[in-house]
Write a protein that holds these residues in place. Structure first.
Motif, PDB file in Angstrom:
ATOM      1  N   ARG A  59       0.838  -1.202   0.000  1.00  0.00           N
ATOM      2  CA  ARG A  59       0.000   0.000   0.000  1.00  0.00           C
ATOM      3  C   ARG A  59       0.874   1.253   0.000  1.00  0.00           C
ATOM      4  O   ARG A  59       0.634   2.198  -0.755  1.00  0.00           O
ATOM      5  N   ASP A  60       1.903   1.254   0.844  1.00  0.00           N
ATOM      6  CA  ASP A  60       2.690   2.464   1.076  1.00  0.00           C
ATOM      7  C   ASP A  60       3.537   2.881  -0.123  1.00  0.00           C
ATOM      8  O   ASP A  60       3.612   4.071  -0.452  1.00  0.00           O
ATOM      9  N   ASN A  63       1.433   4.308  -3.034  1.00  0.00           N
ATOM     10  CA  ASN A  63       0.955   5.635  -2.642  1.00  0.00           C
ATOM     11  C   ASN A  63       2.070   6.670  -2.675  1.00  0.00           C
ATOM     12  O   ASN A  63       1.872   7.801  -3.119  1.00  0.00           O
ATOM     13  N   ARG A  66       2.718   7.463  -6.384  1.00  0.00           N
ATOM     14  CA  ARG A  66       1.600   8.240  -6.943  1.00  0.00           C
ATOM     15  C   ARG A  66       1.647   9.684  -6.422  1.00  0.00           C
ATOM     16  O   ARG A  66       1.483  10.635  -7.183  1.00  0.00           O
ATOM     17  N   HIS A  67       1.884   9.849  -5.145  1.00  0.00           N
ATOM     18  CA  HIS A  67       1.894  11.175  -4.530  1.00  0.00           C
ATOM     19  C   HIS A  67       3.039  12.050  -5.057  1.00  0.00           C
ATOM     20  O   HIS A  67       2.868  13.251  -5.269  1.00  0.00           O
ATOM     21  N   GLU A  75       3.640  -2.600 -10.842  1.00  0.00           N
ATOM     22  CA  GLU A  75       3.184  -2.693  -9.460  1.00  0.00           C
ATOM     23  C   GLU A  75       4.251  -3.359  -8.602  1.00  0.00           C
ATOM     24  O   GLU A  75       5.327  -2.872  -8.498  1.00  0.00           O
TER      25      GLU A  75
END
Length: 91
Positions: A59-60, A63, A66-67, A75
């Motif tokens: 998850r981290d 993110n 993306r951020h 992936e």
């Protein structure tokens, strides 16, 4: 997905990493903190390989990419109980 995008993803995945970050055994937030430090040192377009065992990285790290606008190639993959991420630093 277009053929060009698939070819770019495959090329990125097969690219030899410029930096390898082994965070196996570390837990959140350490893997992302170390990735952030490595990204700052890397040049634009360089490939960073991250090896991790913490499931929170699934998850981290996406993110984080993306951020901040970095490219997460394919992936993530799971090999021998470790997650492997290839990240291309934005230019």
């Amino acid at each position: 997905m277009s053929q060009n995008t698939e070819q770019a993803d495959k090329q990125t995945y097969e690219q030899t990493p410029n930096h390898t970050l082994d965070t196996k055994g570390l837990i959140c937030p350490e893997p992302v903190m170390l990735l952030h430090k490595t990204i700052r040192k890397a040049a634009g377009g360089e490939c960073i390989e991250v090896l991790a065992t913490d499931p929170a990285t699934t998850r981290d790290i996406p993110n984080f990419c993306r951020h901040l606008g970095h490219t997460l190639s394919l992936e993530q993959t799971l090999e021998d109980g470790s997650y492997r991420y290839l990240i291309i630093k934005k230019n």
